[in-house]
Scaffold this motif. Structure first.
Motif, PDB file in Angstrom:
ATOM      1  N   GLU A  43       0.833  -1.207   0.000  1.00 26.07           N
ATOM      2  CA  GLU A  43       0.000   0.000   0.000  1.00 26.07           C
ATOM      3  C   GLU A  43       0.869   1.259   0.000  1.00 26.07           C
ATOM      4  OE1 GLU A  43      -3.663   2.052   2.529  1.00 26.07           O
ATOM      5  OE2 GLU A  43      -2.583   0.350   3.383  1.00 26.07           O
ATOM      6  N   ALA A  44       1.947   1.226   0.765  1.00 25.01           N
ATOM      7  CA  ALA A  44       2.847   2.385   0.837  1.00 25.01           C
ATOM      8  C   ALA A  44       3.429   2.713  -0.540  1.00 25.01           C
ATOM      9  CB  ALA A  44       3.970   2.137   1.843  1.00 25.01           C
ATOM     10  N   ASN A  45       3.802   1.685  -1.283  1.00 23.40           N
ATOM     11  CA  ASN A  45       4.347   1.909  -2.620  1.00 23.40           C
ATOM     12  C   ASN A  45       3.275   2.457  -3.552  1.00 23.40           C
ATOM     13  OD1 ASN A  45       6.522   1.817  -4.481  1.00 23.40           O
ATOM     14  ND2 ASN A  45       5.675  -0.048  -5.360  1.00 23.40           N
ATOM     15  N   TYR A  46       2.066   1.890  -3.499  1.00 21.11           N
ATOM     16  CA  TYR A  46       0.989   2.369  -4.366  1.00 21.11           C
ATOM     17  C   TYR A  46       0.642   3.831  -4.077  1.00 21.11           C
ATOM     18  CZ  TYR A  46      -3.447   3.368  -6.419  1.00 21.11           C
ATOM     19  OH  TYR A  46      -4.445   4.004  -7.114  1.00 21.11           O
ATOM     20  N   THR A  47       0.574   4.201  -2.806  1.00 19.68           N
ATOM     21  CA  THR A  47       0.200   5.590  -2.489  1.00 19.68           C
ATOM     22  C   THR A  47       1.254   6.588  -2.977  1.00 19.68           C
ATOM     23  OG1 THR A  47       1.053   5.381  -0.227  1.00 19.68           O
ATOM     24  CG2 THR A  47      -1.317   4.987  -0.558  1.00 19.68           C
ATOM     25  N   LYS A  48       2.487   6.123  -3.168  1.00 17.65           N
ATOM     26  CA  LYS A  48       3.506   7.007  -3.775  1.00 17.65           C
ATOM     27  C   LYS A  48       3.120   7.336  -5.215  1.00 17.65           C
ATOM     28  CE  LYS A  48       7.446   5.667  -0.940  1.00 17.65           C
ATOM     29  NZ  LYS A  48       8.783   5.053  -0.924  1.00 17.65           N
ATOM     30  N   TYR A  49       2.493   6.390  -5.916  1.00 25.13           N
ATOM     31  CA  TYR A  49       2.005   6.677  -7.271  1.00 25.13           C
ATOM     32  C   TYR A  49       0.883   7.710  -7.216  1.00 25.13           C
ATOM     33  CZ  TYR A  49       4.593   2.672  -9.123  1.00 25.13           C
ATOM     34  OH  TYR A  49       5.593   1.811  -9.492  1.00 25.13           O
ATOM     35  N   GLU A  50      -0.018   7.552  -6.259  1.00 25.73           N
ATOM     36  CA  GLU A  50      -1.125   8.509  -6.147  1.00 25.73           C
ATOM     37  C   GLU A  50      -0.619   9.912  -5.836  1.00 25.73           C
ATOM     38  OE1 GLU A  50      -4.339   7.333  -3.588  1.00 25.73           O
ATOM     39  OE2 GLU A  50      -5.021   5.800  -5.000  1.00 25.73           O
ATOM     40  N   ARG A  51       0.497   9.998  -5.144  1.00 32.70           N
ATOM     41  CA  ARG A  51       1.081  11.314  -4.828  1.00 32.70           C
ATOM     42  C   ARG A  51       2.008  11.804  -5.936  1.00 32.70           C
ATOM     43  NH1 ARG A  51       1.769   8.661   0.218  1.00 32.70           N
ATOM     44  NH2 ARG A  51       3.997   8.484  -0.190  1.00 32.70           N
ATOM     45  N   GLY A  52       2.220  10.993  -6.962  1.00 36.05           N
ATOM     46  CA  GLY A  52       3.090  11.387  -8.069  1.00 36.05           C
ATOM     47  C   GLY A  52       4.558  11.288  -7.745  1.00 36.05           C
ATOM     48  N   GLU A  53       4.916  10.504  -6.739  1.00 39.21           N
ATOM     49  CA  GLU A  53       6.316  10.387  -6.323  1.00 39.21           C
ATOM     50  C   GLU A  53       7.049   9.276  -7.066  1.00 39.21           C
ATOM     51  OE1 GLU A  53       6.158   9.906  -2.087  1.00 39.21           O
ATOM     52  OE2 GLU A  53       5.229  11.866  -1.793  1.00 39.21           O
ATOM     53  N   ASN A  54       6.312   8.291  -7.601  1.00 40.23           N
ATOM     54  CA  ASN A  54       6.913   7.202  -8.373  1.00 40.23           C
ATOM     55  C   ASN A  54       6.612   7.397  -9.844  1.00 40.23           C
ATOM     56  OD1 ASN A  54       7.904   5.890  -6.129  1.00 40.23           O
ATOM     57  ND2 ASN A  54       6.397   4.245  -6.142  1.00 40.23           N
ATOM     58  N   LYS A  55       7.499   6.897 -10.691  1.00 36.44           N
ATOM     59  CA  LYS A  55       7.316   6.969 -12.135  1.00 36.44           C
ATOM     60  C   LYS A  55       6.068   6.173 -12.527  1.00 36.44           C
ATOM     61  CE  LYS A  55       9.440   5.424 -16.404  1.00 36.44           C
ATOM     62  NZ  LYS A  55      10.533   4.658 -16.985  1.00 36.44           N
ATOM     63  N   ILE A  56       5.166   6.811 -13.242  1.00 30.85           N
ATOM     64  CA  ILE A  56       3.930   6.167 -13.680  1.00 30.85           C
ATOM     65  C   ILE A  56       4.111   5.727 -15.128  1.00 30.85           C
ATOM     66  CG2 ILE A  56       1.475   6.524 -14.146  1.00 30.85           C
ATOM     67  CD1 ILE A  56       1.447   8.482 -11.768  1.00 30.85           C
ATOM     68  N   THR A  57       3.886   4.445 -15.375  1.00 29.33           N
ATOM     69  CA  THR A  57       4.052   3.886 -16.710  1.00 29.33           C
ATOM     70  C   THR A  57       2.698   3.598 -17.343  1.00 29.33           C
ATOM     71  OG1 THR A  57       4.088   1.620 -15.883  1.00 29.33           O
ATOM     72  CG2 THR A  57       6.220   2.773 -16.006  1.00 29.33           C
ATOM     73  N   ILE A  58       2.706   3.377 -18.643  1.00 31.75           N
ATOM     74  CA  ILE A  58       1.475   3.010 -19.346  1.00 31.75           C
ATOM     75  C   ILE A  58       0.929   1.709 -18.780  1.00 31.75           C
ATOM     76  CG2 ILE A  58       0.565   2.198 -21.564  1.00 31.75           C
ATOM     77  CD1 ILE A  58       2.274   4.290 -22.920  1.00 31.75           C
ATOM     78  N   ASP A  59       1.822   0.755 -18.509  1.00 30.14           N
ATOM     79  CA  ASP A  59       1.400  -0.532 -17.956  1.00 30.14           C
ATOM     80  C   ASP A  59       0.665  -0.328 -16.631  1.00 30.14           C
ATOM     81  OD1 ASP A  59       1.354  -3.448 -18.007  1.00 30.14           O
ATOM     82  OD2 ASP A  59       2.808  -3.336 -16.357  1.00 30.14           O
ATOM     83  N   LEU A  60       1.196   0.526 -15.778  1.00 32.34           N
ATOM     84  CA  LEU A  60       0.539   0.797 -14.491  1.00 32.34           C
ATOM     85  C   LEU A  60      -0.832   1.442 -14.706  1.00 32.34           C
ATOM     86  CD1 LEU A  60       0.821   0.763 -11.344  1.00 32.34           C
ATOM     87  CD2 LEU A  60       1.531   3.149 -11.578  1.00 32.34           C
ATOM     88  N   ILE A  61      -0.895   2.404 -15.609  1.00 31.04           N
ATOM     89  CA  ILE A  61      -2.166   3.073 -15.897  1.00 31.04           C
ATOM     90  C   ILE A  61      -3.202   2.051 -16.354  1.00 31.04           C
ATOM     91  CG2 ILE A  61      -3.343   4.718 -17.437  1.00 31.04           C
ATOM     92  CD1 ILE A  61      -0.633   6.314 -17.420  1.00 31.04           C
ATOM     93  N   GLN A  62      -2.788   1.151 -17.237  1.00 29.75           N
ATOM     94  CA  GLN A  62      -3.715   0.132 -17.740  1.00 29.75           C
ATOM     95  C   GLN A  62      -4.205  -0.785 -16.622  1.00 29.75           C
ATOM     96  OE1 GLN A  62      -1.210  -1.351 -20.994  1.00 29.75           O
ATOM     97  NE2 GLN A  62      -2.807  -0.699 -22.410  1.00 29.75           N
ATOM     98  N   LYS A  63      -3.308  -1.193 -15.736  1.00 31.19           N
ATOM     99  CA  LYS A  63      -3.689  -2.102 -14.659  1.00 31.19           C
ATOM    100  C   LYS A  63      -4.626  -1.422 -13.657  1.00 31.19           C
ATOM    101  CE  LYS A  63       0.335  -5.102 -14.989  1.00 31.19           C
ATOM    102  NZ  LYS A  63       1.611  -5.478 -14.398  1.00 31.19           N
TER     103      LYS A  63
END
Length: 133
Positions: A43-63
């Motif tokens: 969950e901690a890693n995922y919330t970094k995506y929601e905060r824009g702290e991790n690189k967001i890829t097309i694959d992640l967007i699709q999933k």
């Protein structure tokens, strides 16, 4: 401003997409932990995506879009604050301008790739359905 790791999305765009992850997740009444479990991460890693702290890829967007049952293009193109609940019974509606514009050529290429992948997935699904008939 580009991320140091050479991401195709700028930090600002990562933050906008991350905010959209969060907005669509909340509209679907899902917890961050549920999305993280689906993606196979903490969950901690995922919330970094929601905060824009991790690189967001097309694959992640699709999933994420698949889990939340949202068109991936809506996640990418919705402007913050324009994700709204539709009162006509559809779970999600998007208010956007009639066109999506960006000055980032690499992002344009990635959007085109994402759209092509969606078309190919739809063709494959259509073939699977036809084969079952």
């Amino acid at each position: 401003m580009k991320e140091e790791n050479g991401s195709e999305f700028t930090v600002l765009e990562n933050k906008n997409i991350g905010r959209n992850f969060s907005a669509f997740r909340k509209l679907r009444d899902k917890k961050a932990l549920e999305v993280a479990d689906y993606l196979g991460m903490s969950e901690a890693n995922y919330t970094k995506y929601e905060r824009g702290e991790n690189k967001i890829t097309i694959d992640l967007i699709q999933k994420v879009a698949e889990f939340l049952k949202v068109d991936p293009l809506q996640i990418v193109s919705s402007q913050p604050g324009h994700v709204i609940e539709n009162l006509t019974g559809s779970p999600v509606a998007i208010q956007t301008n009639s066109t999506f514009q960006t000055t980032n050529e690499k992002q344009n290429e990635m959007m085109l790739t994402l759209m092509q992948e969606i078309v190919e997935m739809n063709k494959a699904l259509r073939k699977m359905i036809e084969d079952k008939k």
